[in-house]
Design a protein around this motif. Structure first.
Motif, mmCIF file in Angstrom:
data_model
loop_
_atom_site.group_PDB
_atom_site.id
_atom_site.type_symbol
_atom_site.label_atom_id
_atom_site.label_comp_id
_atom_site.label_asym_id
_atom_site.label_seq_id
_atom_site.Cartn_x
_atom_site.Cartn_y
_atom_site.Cartn_z
ATOM 1 N N ARG A 250 0.835 -1.197 0.000
ATOM 2 C CA ARG A 250 0.000 0.000 0.000
ATOM 3 C C ARG A 250 0.877 1.257 0.000
ATOM 4 N NH1 ARG A 250 -3.301 -3.056 -1.389
ATOM 5 N NH2 ARG A 250 -5.253 -3.677 -0.356
ATOM 6 N N TYR A 252 0.572 5.450 0.682
ATOM 7 C CA TYR A 252 -0.259 6.492 1.288
ATOM 8 C C TYR A 252 0.327 7.838 0.873
ATOM 9 C CZ TYR A 252 -1.743 2.464 4.003
ATOM 10 O OH TYR A 252 -2.217 1.220 4.366
ATOM 11 N N PRO A 292 1.576 5.852 7.718
ATOM 12 C CA PRO A 292 0.760 4.655 7.957
ATOM 13 C C PRO A 292 1.185 3.925 9.226
ATOM 14 C CG PRO A 292 2.386 4.215 6.250
ATOM 15 C CD PRO A 292 2.528 5.665 6.616
ATOM 16 N N PRO A 294 0.389 0.365 9.948
ATOM 17 C CA PRO A 294 -0.297 -0.773 9.320
ATOM 18 C C PRO A 294 -0.830 -1.813 10.290
ATOM 19 C CG PRO A 294 2.078 -0.862 8.919
ATOM 20 C CD PRO A 294 1.792 0.485 9.502
ATOM 21 N N LYS A 295 -0.159 -2.036 11.421
ATOM 22 C CA LYS A 295 -0.631 -3.045 12.365
ATOM 23 C C LYS A 295 -1.959 -2.646 12.996
ATOM 24 C CE LYS A 295 4.025 -4.662 13.548
ATOM 25 N NZ LYS A 295 5.050 -4.792 14.624
ATOM 26 N N ARG A 296 -2.228 -1.341 13.043
ATOM 27 C CA ARG A 296 -3.461 -0.858 13.665
ATOM 28 C C ARG A 296 -4.511 -0.441 12.644
ATOM 29 N NH1 ARG A 296 -2.317 3.475 18.205
ATOM 30 N NH2 ARG A 296 -4.514 2.943 18.613
ATOM 31 N N GLY A 297 -4.157 -0.471 11.359
ATOM 32 C CA GLY A 297 -5.117 -0.036 10.362
ATOM 33 C C GLY A 297 -5.419 1.443 10.461
ATOM 34 N N ASP A 321 -8.880 6.188 10.095
ATOM 35 C CA ASP A 321 -9.086 4.744 10.109
ATOM 36 C C ASP A 321 -9.014 4.249 8.664
ATOM 37 O OD1 ASP A 321 -10.187 2.139 10.107
ATOM 38 O OD2 ASP A 321 -11.391 2.583 11.884
ATOM 39 N N VAL A 322 -8.005 3.408 8.365
ATOM 40 C CA VAL A 322 -7.829 2.904 6.997
ATOM 41 C C VAL A 322 -7.963 1.383 6.948
ATOM 42 C CG1 VAL A 322 -6.425 4.868 6.258
ATOM 43 C CG2 VAL A 322 -5.297 2.858 7.245
ATOM 44 N N ARG A 323 -8.684 0.812 7.917
ATOM 45 C CA ARG A 323 -8.878 -0.642 7.902
ATOM 46 C C ARG A 323 -9.602 -1.080 6.638
ATOM 47 N NH1 ARG A 323 -11.963 -1.618 13.329
ATOM 48 N NH2 ARG A 323 -12.797 0.431 12.679
ATOM 49 N N PRO A 325 -9.469 0.216 3.239
ATOM 50 C CA PRO A 325 -8.725 1.229 2.482
ATOM 51 C C PRO A 325 -9.548 1.909 1.398
ATOM 52 C CG PRO A 325 -7.965 -0.980 1.925
ATOM 53 C CD PRO A 325 -8.860 -1.124 3.120
ATOM 54 N N GLU A 364 3.705 2.547 16.865
ATOM 55 C CA GLU A 364 2.364 2.835 16.374
ATOM 56 C C GLU A 364 1.494 3.409 17.474
ATOM 57 O OE1 GLU A 364 0.464 -0.001 13.901
ATOM 58 O OE2 GLU A 364 2.189 -0.229 12.580
#
Length: 441
Positions: A250, A252, A292, A294-297, A321-323, A325, A364
């Motif tokens: 991904r 961003y 980003p 990523p582990k937390r979305g 919040d990008v869980r 995307p 994060e």
């Protein structure tokens, strides 16, 4: 904006999610009229040392490699190398320049290699009456006094830390590179202007053959390809890629007044758009850094404050919040510093975020941010809906103004912060050199 309306505006914006949250610090640490000492004033952050960077105090991006610090300059057309084996006494040991009028203010370092942005020193080639001219006009329309400069990506061997041996140069005809992201590996993600475009776009560079880097793809927002006849973008707004940060497959990206995008970069030759969101209006724009988590979305997205004395209102840093995307959702903002009336001093608000580079401090849950006149801020975002400020450091007023643009306040302009794994912060300022700080959290 009148003083009364500005204060009312601050109060209203304070009700935003996150901004209304108590900072987690004690009552204001110093009176608004108090002079800030040379070591600054802070809480939870210790001042270690200061350097004027060998007489070139205009500093932007900072990278650390083998106990040496590499500093890109905003106005001085070059990169300074500092020996940081003793952080209490930084020693300039080298200076690289690609020539007069070639700005090399942004750089990336990995595996004893440096990728360096080369582009037009815009400040030396424009004639706006204030700093807002740069932020509210297409780059292609900004150059009023063009000079000769180098435009593209240079690659340097820094295995000998005091030297920068150029290994390759990838020309990019246009006004050059603004910023780039390269944590190591095969591909670099570059924000570059090319002839025929209005401003900086995404350019992915293949570094498999480090001596012969190759552009493998380009991507831009609709309206940026002027040469192809795309309709002009709205006046007074600057749509341009500041830079992209990647996590896995991904990407961003922050597009200044063009918002925030998420991309599928699993095939670097064909990056595809997953989603785009833009909160300007109602917010003033200037989307700058897309970090980003990523582990937390999640993504932490900073909008760059780009007007003197809050003339465009307050700028914010959003937690998104990008869980999913395809549907990014802002859920809060980082608290706005309030222990001084920073709006009366100069440019106030977010500039950049520490970007969790490999080998540096990575978290994060803890975010390091720079805030121009408000210095460095550290935020606890374990509860992403209620982030809290847990430490800060406010710099002194610089002795003189290096920025040559008219109508710029003599004020601190904290720019970037590179945080080491040990918690040392190398903090740059457009006008005032570098401070070394230590996070005590």
């Amino acid at each position: 904006m009148t003083e009364l309306s500005r204060r009312q505006h601050l109060k209203q914006l304070g009700a935003l999610a996150g901004a209304a949250v108590t900072s987690g610090l004690s009552a204001p640490a110093f009176a608004a009229e108090a002079e800030i000492p040379p070591q600054g004033i802070g809480k939870g952050i210790k001042h270690i040392s200061y350097s004027d960077i060998g007489g070139r105090p205009d500093s932007v991006q900072v990278m650390v490699n083998k106990k040496h610090v590499y500093v890109g300059h905003m106005f001085s057309d070059g990169v300074t190398i500092l020996d940081a084996s003793d952080p209490r006494n930084l020693k300039p040991t080298g200076f690289f320049t690609a020539g007069q009028y070639t700005r090399t203010h942004h750089l990336q370092v990995s595996d004893d290699l440096m990728l360096l942005a080369n582009g037009a020193n815009i400040v030396a080639m424009q004639s706006y009456d204030s700093m807002r001219g740069y932020f509210e006009n297409n780059l292609a329309d900004s150059i009023t006094n063009r000079k000769k400069f180098r435009s593209g990506l240079s690659i340097h061997d820094i295995s000998k830390p005091n030297e920068m041996r150029e290994m390759a140069f990838l020309e990019m005809p246009g006004f050059g590179i603004n910023r780039l992201w390269w944590p190591g590996g095969r591909y670099a993600y570059v924000s570059a202007h090319f002839d025929g475009f209005t401003d900086h776009i995404l350019c992915i560079v293949d570094l498999q053959n480090i001596a012969k880097p190759e552009i493998v793809s380009k991507w831009w927002l609709p309206g940026m390809n002027r040469a192809a006849g795309e309709p002009d973008l709205p006046k007074g707004k600057r749509v341009a890629l500041h830079h992209m940060i990647t996590a896995g497959n991904r990407g961003y990206a922050a597009w200044r007044d063009g918002g925030f995008t998420i991309h599928d970069i699993s095939d670097p030759v064909k990056p595809t758009l997953i989603s785009r969101i833009n909160w300007s209006p109602p917010f003033p724009g200037g989307t700058h850094t897309p970090l980003p988590l990523p582990k937390r979305g999640l993504a932490v997205v900073a909008d760059e404050a780009n007007a003197e004395k809050c003339a465009k209102g307050l700028f914010h840093t959003f937690i998104v919040d990008v869980r999913a995307p395809e549907n990014p959702v802002p859920i809060s903002t980082l608290p706005t510093p309030r222990e001084r009336d920073f709006c009366t001093i100069g440019t106030f608000g977010p500039h950049n975020l520490h970007e969790n580079r490999p080998g540096s401090f990575q978290s994060e849950e803890t975010v390091f941010a720079t805030y121009n006149t408000a210095g460095v801020r550290v935020f606890d975002i374990r509860d992403a809906f209620m982030p809290k400020e847990v430490a800060y450091w406010v710099p002194p007023t610089p002795r003189k103004l290096v920025d040559p643009r008219p109508n710029v306040s003599l004020a601190a302009k904290t720019c970037d912060a590179c945080v080491t794994a040990e918690g040392l912060m190398y903090v740059s300022d457009w006008n005032a050199g570098m401070h070394v700080l230590e996070y005590e959290g």
